[in-house]
Motif scaffolding. Sequence first.
Motif, mmCIF file in Angstrom:
data_model
loop_
_atom_site.group_PDB
_atom_site.id
_atom_site.type_symbol
_atom_site.label_atom_id
_atom_site.label_comp_id
_atom_site.label_asym_id
_atom_site.label_seq_id
_atom_site.Cartn_x
_atom_site.Cartn_y
_atom_site.Cartn_z
ATOM 1 N N ARG A 111 0.844 -1.186 0.000
ATOM 2 C CA ARG A 111 0.000 0.000 0.000
ATOM 3 C C ARG A 111 0.886 1.245 0.000
ATOM 4 O O ARG A 111 1.944 1.257 0.636
ATOM 5 C CB ARG A 111 -0.941 0.015 1.211
ATOM 6 C CG ARG A 111 -1.941 -1.126 1.188
ATOM 7 C CD ARG A 111 -3.027 -0.955 2.245
ATOM 8 N NE ARG A 111 -3.940 -2.103 2.242
ATOM 9 C CZ ARG A 111 -5.083 -2.149 2.909
ATOM 10 N NH1 ARG A 111 -5.468 -1.097 3.634
ATOM 11 N NH2 ARG A 111 -5.850 -3.228 2.862
ATOM 12 N N LYS A 113 0.626 5.366 0.732
ATOM 13 C CA LYS A 113 -0.247 6.359 1.351
ATOM 14 C C LYS A 113 0.140 7.782 0.951
ATOM 15 O O LYS A 113 1.318 8.156 1.018
ATOM 16 C CB LYS A 113 -0.212 6.224 2.870
ATOM 17 C CG LYS A 113 -0.738 4.889 3.377
ATOM 18 C CD LYS A 113 -0.844 4.893 4.895
ATOM 19 C CE LYS A 113 -1.464 3.601 5.411
ATOM 20 N NZ LYS A 113 -1.686 3.655 6.873
ATOM 21 N N ILE A 183 -5.005 6.050 -0.671
ATOM 22 C CA ILE A 183 -4.155 4.870 -0.558
ATOM 23 C C ILE A 183 -4.202 4.072 -1.855
ATOM 24 O O ILE A 183 -5.280 3.702 -2.331
ATOM 25 C CB ILE A 183 -4.612 3.976 0.615
ATOM 26 C CG1 ILE A 183 -4.604 4.772 1.930
ATOM 27 C CG2 ILE A 183 -3.721 2.739 0.731
ATOM 28 C CD1 ILE A 183 -5.281 4.056 3.074
ATOM 29 N N ARG A 185 -3.422 0.584 -3.565
ATOM 30 C CA ARG A 185 -3.311 -0.797 -3.079
ATOM 31 C C ARG A 185 -2.992 -1.734 -4.238
ATOM 32 O O ARG A 185 -3.661 -1.704 -5.281
ATOM 33 C CB ARG A 185 -4.619 -1.214 -2.404
ATOM 34 C CG ARG A 185 -4.658 -2.654 -1.904
ATOM 35 C CD ARG A 185 -5.967 -2.936 -1.166
ATOM 36 N NE ARG A 185 -6.060 -4.337 -0.740
ATOM 37 C CZ ARG A 185 -6.626 -5.289 -1.475
ATOM 38 N NH1 ARG A 185 -7.162 -4.995 -2.662
ATOM 39 N NH2 ARG A 185 -6.642 -6.538 -1.034
#
Length: 246
Positions: A111, A113, A183, A185
């Motif tokens: 992930r 951020k 985020i 992913r």
Amino acid sequence: MTRLKCTISYDGTHFNGYQIQPNKRTVQETIEQVLTQMHKSPVRITGSGRTDAKVHAMGQVITFDTTLDIPSVRWKKALNTLLPDDIAIIHVEQVTEDFHARFSVVKKEYRYKISRTVEKDVFSRHYLYHYPYQLDLEMINFAMNLIKGTHDFTSFCSAKTDVKDKVRTIYEAGIIENEDELIFRFVGNGFLYNMVRILVGTLLEVGQKRISLEQIEQMLEVHDRSLAGKTAPGHGLYLWKVDYDN
């Protein structure tokens, strides 16, 4: 001899990456020093993969072999007592001798951020990449759908890598919106050197309409790193989870 599998998390801010390096503070070196202290002889660990300087982990996996007669349930407390505050042992279990932290991996999740606040938050500067620009999230989602599947990801890999086979499979790719946090992913069977960071840097340019969907398709076909976007900074990246075939 007993083989132990540990799930660990770490704050990468003050580490020069996971892999041991001469005269540099690394996650591997720090854990091995503690294990060597406990065993009174050198102990090496094997990780599911490397992370770069400043990169964090929520679910990194390591293994090591031990001759100490300590129950698995007590290893967690023993290690956490000796390790520094920026590494934590989350779970410890005994595994068979044929289990390998790296080669037994079925899939990994990363992930990335991003903070989208107008003003930079000094308290999150080590954990989120501040990017206060307008983004077309629909275009980013379209682009992420293009990278899903099995492709040669040469265009999204650092030129410094010595890996010859750059074919990887991305099972899932999408964005999560959490107030001012965005985020990215990615779930795949493996990731190349800087692959997620280059993907994120490229997708941000898609979101700003500097790179088109047609160009993303070209990157996947032509295999040329110079066609993709910049490499996003390491401090926004997290190794989130590592899965194995039970």
